[in-house]
Design a protein around this motif. Structure first.
Motif, PDB file in Angstrom:
ATOM      1  N   PRO A 264       0.851  -1.199   0.000  1.00  0.00           N
ATOM      2  CA  PRO A 264       0.000   0.000   0.000  1.00  0.00           C
ATOM      3  C   PRO A 264       0.887   1.250   0.000  1.00  0.00           C
ATOM      4  CG  PRO A 264      -0.790  -1.612   1.598  1.00  0.00           C
ATOM      5  CD  PRO A 264       0.551  -2.102   1.129  1.00  0.00           C
ATOM      6  N   TRP A 265       0.324   2.372  -0.495  1.00  0.00           N
ATOM      7  CA  TRP A 265       1.085   3.626  -0.549  1.00  0.00           C
ATOM      8  C   TRP A 265       1.671   3.996   0.809  1.00  0.00           C
ATOM      9  CZ3 TRP A 265       2.623   5.309  -4.995  1.00  0.00           C
ATOM     10  CH2 TRP A 265       1.847   5.170  -6.145  1.00  0.00           C
TER      11      TRP A 265
ATOM     12  N   SER B 148      -4.420   1.739  -4.594  1.00  0.00           N
ATOM     13  CA  SER B 148      -4.048   1.633  -3.177  1.00  0.00           C
ATOM     14  C   SER B 148      -2.562   1.457  -2.929  1.00  0.00           C
ATOM     15  CB  SER B 148      -4.804   0.465  -2.530  1.00  0.00           C
ATOM     16  OG  SER B 148      -4.442  -0.749  -3.138  1.00  0.00           O
ATOM     17  N   GLY B 149      -1.762   1.418  -3.969  1.00  0.00           N
ATOM     18  CA  GLY B 149      -0.340   1.223  -3.711  1.00  0.00           C
ATOM     19  C   GLY B 149       0.453   1.068  -4.983  1.00  0.00           C
TER      20      GLY B 149
ATOM     21  N   SER C 234      -3.180   5.291   1.599  1.00  0.00           N
ATOM     22  CA  SER C 234      -3.367   4.236   0.596  1.00  0.00           C
ATOM     23  C   SER C 234      -4.761   4.211   0.004  1.00  0.00           C
ATOM     24  CB  SER C 234      -3.053   2.872   1.220  1.00  0.00           C
ATOM     25  OG  SER C 234      -1.815   2.888   1.887  1.00  0.00           O
TER      26      SER C 234
ATOM     27  N   PRO D 214      -1.995  -4.112  -3.413  1.00  0.00           N
ATOM     28  CA  PRO D 214      -2.582  -3.609  -4.659  1.00  0.00           C
ATOM     29  C   PRO D 214      -2.529  -4.636  -5.783  1.00  0.00           C
ATOM     30  CG  PRO D 214      -0.503  -2.493  -4.162  1.00  0.00           C
ATOM     31  CD  PRO D 214      -0.818  -3.338  -2.983  1.00  0.00           C
TER      32      PRO D 214
ATOM     33  N   ASN E  53     -10.606  -0.901  -1.220  1.00  0.00           N
ATOM     34  CA  ASN E  53     -10.283   0.411  -1.789  1.00  0.00           C
ATOM     35  C   ASN E  53     -11.380   1.398  -1.419  1.00  0.00           C
ATOM     36  OD1 ASN E  53      -7.990  -0.509  -3.078  1.00  0.00           O
ATOM     37  ND2 ASN E  53      -8.910  -0.605  -5.119  1.00  0.00           N
TER      38      ASN E  53
END
Lengths: 568, 568
Positions: free
Chosen positions: A432-433, A470-471, B175, B253, B281
């Protein structure tokens, strides 16, 4: 070799006679010297000689050979030494080290080249009836040890090369779908599609030396996946030959028909059967295609920009950003005459210095756009605002265009480096980010600490390669200066700390290289023991006799990375 | 009923006391009369009375009851008749007909309301140890018979209502991921997310009466899936309680870790375990949200426009177009005072007539846009050009806004109709674009032919509801005038010809309702016998004792649709 079926050199990546060259790249040798202390301009030993290998004899019995010849014809049942050696491995750096050292492991006893799905059906049943082991083979570019028989395998080992199944069978123009045979290599497939105005848009680094079936079996992803999707999104239907039956999944845009069988075949690495064809999303060739280049003061700024692009209304076809060391590497790899070389030109350097940037920390980025001229202009505007908001600057189209032309040549550098006592490999993951920065920082730190502890010099660098809502995927490249007898053990330490760092920092074992034997030790951590339990039940249920590429993904004995390092 | 856990009426859809009304819709009664010959203004029998049912006694043994009470507390172990009846079925029209007729089938012996994942773990192990059967229950809106025990099941049947697990546990703002408990209903979940500025963007017709866990277990899809994705895209990680172990898939992701376990849990309808939470998400609430309405001369023109929108640079959040009969239905359902009612206003009618359109054939369309004001304007421009190129006209935002407000009320109409001897149901499928028109034409024709052969009046209509690169979902609604004793057999004929038409015209058994028992007879045709073989091996391997919602997706005995019709 079979006419019309491309084959890589037995000891390294790609085409015989083609190799990486640092000529006309004056900054490259100093860069390597600075990073890992190796002088790449020194004389090197000559290429390995096939005649020096001791190749174990094929254990193919006359009974099975007779049946296979009856099905395929003499020409397509190959047992010669070089064909068997080429099919014994993928192209992981561990594979390269072993084959150079003459450590051949358990070679296949025969390599088959079926020319139709019907032949695949018949050969699968013949091999199973003879209690043999089946290993499907595409381009042979696998780097996670998914193509090799188990050490000590006592049954007959059959490698099935799909290279003769290489046709685009049909294009459904209205649906944007193409039915394509699994053994087609990337460039051949794109040529066939492009000739009719279409593209798959799937461009992994291995593109030139990998096949549609291989992409499916390993859950591949290409450089333009932000637009075209991972292969898991692209594949809408497929055919897979299983013992005694054929799985046929018709092309469907979406479906609610229970646990997804399509998503079980994706990533199955030969453990459920042999994929013979697939229905894939294809797209009209875009009117405009542009790779725009940017610089950020730091990699962290670049990561932040990519995250914001994904959350914005823009949808570029790719967004890539390299960390500081990789940026130096790219610039060092620029030809004297090229625009990448000129990136460090006085003008741009001055702008960066004026902004107070530390030139050792700058991060280079490429963002790709496709569509109508209006659309490309509109999206570029959206991205440009995000780049600026994160302090970045645009440096135009030149570097991206050059990157685009050279993008498939990178793997050749591993052989060049190995000739000079440098072990180079790659490992990629997604998080994920929220954990993108952390996994980068920690993985680099743990790699360096581990190399310091062994007392060898190593370098690792990274780029963000694929983005999702999401990433993102971060793709690490590492090089270690070790030409000692401990080379393999050193490599194992590096690979192990990197993979464990992925696990400890919210990452997955792999974004698009697959599991094979190399990543199987981390599967419990990745998908939890219950996830491995589910995969095992699937494999054991479909293939109770373990005839289908046994030992991959879930390893019943010693896991790959330890196993192989102890063999070495 | 348990405080805080919503429960539908036992004999029909949704909230007690809430029902469909045709008051203030002067065109509706004439529309129904014209289509199927039924006068919906005539007096109707009173609602079914619970006291008239003969409810079989619970077969829960004292041993298991004691253990369950010890785990959950007395209050959350319910064996009263109404709770058991409510949990015995979903809300398929077959379910509604049966419960109205007092045909209750094999009721659960107990309904459990766990308050934590730890409690789910303990109750699963207790039920398995007692050789019981576990059926997870979300909102109870399922229409494919996935919630009912097998007829003649001799083991204790345990329905597990997840309604107390209804919290948004965590939002990872960087995220765009939220960790949410599986038992949360749509509106409650959106309230929790919206309060923090986020949305899931998942809006199935059943939204008010369905849960996150139910969406995952059936591969749900919402009205805005063109932007937000199907639930299969939205869910990035999850937790599922299995006998003796817990599956934990961390949010990622994308990943290349073998056959996708995530995609095995999606659509598993309780056959692998009980889903307790998921990482999904989530998106920032859009700045602008607009539903634009269009008319086309024919449904075929509308289909063509949607196909072209998907191939264009535009990416609207929804694109919907109704066929001629559904367009008439929508307009007939417009309130006297509403703008839908005014759609047939003289002005618009005149434009259509001037274009030479046959007003009986026109097709209404909604296209949705989200993003910044600039982005919405840009995308609207792209779509507008495609609409015009296909001869369509824009009629502004009014009808779409009204549709948006009323979109969840549709299911109430089935009970209203059933009161009046009209059987109403829905079936939806996806095909590649190349077969979109064909499957519509053929399905309508085969339904009408089958009704003619039985000698009853029926009507079927359709809209395109979800679009993908390679194809679309078409959602059919049908109504049959039959209040005879043969009602169930008539329904079966209709359902059977529609599903078989899907198979014969390149469609799938279901786009987002799942398989249950209702669609299992077509699974061999949908994913081929080898696909069913693979699913069976998965279920048998994970659950060799068939404790986990047995008979769903793959039915070992008589398939659902025949089975239930013979019971009737």
């Amino acid at each position: 070799m079979i006419e019309g079926v491309k084959q890589q050199k037995w000891w390294g990546w790609g085409e015989d006679g083609k190799s990486y060259s640092h000529h006309d790249k004056p900054k490259f040798a100093p860069f390597v010297k600075k990073m890992v202390g190796v002088d790449i301009t020194a004389a090197v030993p000559p290429s390995p000689r096939f005649d020096d290998l001791e190749v174990p004899a094929s254990q193919l019995g006359e009974g099975l050979r007779g049946e296979l010849v009856a099905i395929l014809g003499e020409e397509f049942v190959q047992t010669d030494d070089e064909t068997r050696v080429v099919h014994a491995f993928g192209k992981g750096v561990r594979d390269l080290m072993r084959v150079r050292a003459g450590q051949l492991g358990r070679l296949p006893d025969v390599v088959l080249y079926p020319g139709s799905q019907a032949e695949v059906e018949r050969l699968v049943d013949a091999v199973i009836a003879a209690d043999g082991v089946l290993i499907p083979f595409g381009g042979g570019s696998n780097i996670v040890a998914a193509l090799e028989a188990e050490p000590g395998e006592t049954r007959q080992v059959v490698s099935v090369n799909l290279g003769r199944l290489s046709r685009v069978l049909e294009i459904d123009e209205s649906s944007g779908l193409a039915h394509i045979q699994a053994g087609v290599f990337g460039p051949d497939m794109e040529d066939q599609l492009n000739a009719q105005g279409w593209t798959l848009g799937h461009h992994p680094d291995s593109f030139v030396w990998s096949t549609l079936g291989g992409w499916i079996a390993t859950r591949s992803s290409g450089m333009q996946s932000d637009k075209y999707g991972d292969i898991a999104d692209i594949v809408r239907g497929l055919t897979m030959v299983m013992p005694g039956q054929v799985l046929t999944l018709r092309p469907l845009p979406s479906s609610s028909s229970g646990p997804s069988v399509r998503e079980m075949v994706l990533g199955s690495e030969g453990r459920l059967g042999i994929i013979t064809s697939a229905w894939v999303n294809v797209h009209r060739l875009p009117e405009v295609r542009e790779l725009q280049s940017y610089f950020f003061a730091t990699y962290e700024d670049g990561l932040k920009a990519c995250e914001q692009i994904m959350a914005s209304d823009a949808a570029p076809m790719m967004a890539r950003v390299s960390d500081a060391v990789e940026t130096q590497y790219i610039m060092a790899n620029g030809k004297k005459s090229s625009r990448i070389g000129s990136l460090s030109s006085k003008a741009i350097q001055k702008i960066m210095e004026a902004k107070g940037w530390d030139l050792e920390k700058i991060a280079m980025s490429f963002v790709g756009f496709e569509g109508s001229p209006t659309h490309v202009r509109y999206e570029k505007g959206l991205v440009s605002r995000i780049v600026k908001a994160n302090g970045g600057i645009s440096v135009g189209k030149g570097p991206g265009t050059l990157y685009d032309q050279k993008k498939y040549d990178t793997p050749y550098i591993r052989d060049f480096m190995l000739d000079r006592g440098l072990i180079c490999d790659v490992s990629e993951t997604t998080t994920p980010w929220a954990y993108a920065e952390q996994i980068h920082t920690n993985t680099v730190a743990r790699f360096q600490k581990a190399m310091d502890e062994i007392g060898v010099r190593g370098v690792v660098f990274c780029h963000l390669s694929h983005s999702y809502h999401s990433g993102a995927c971060q793709y690490f490249t590492f090089a270690i200066a070790d030409d000692s007898e401990n080379q393999m053990a050193t490599y194992d330490v590096a690979k192990r700390v990197i993979q464990q760092s992925f696990m400890d920092n919210h990452g997955t074992v792999s974004h698009h290289h697959g599991v094979g034997e190399e990543h199987s030790p981390w599967m419990d951590q990745d998908i939890s023991p219950a996830g491995v339990f589910i995969q095992r039940k699937l494999f054991d249920g479909v293939d109770p006799g373990h005839h289908l590429n046994p030992g991959k993904i879930i390893h019943e004995g010693r896991p790959g990375i330890s196993s192989n390092s102890q063999d070495a």
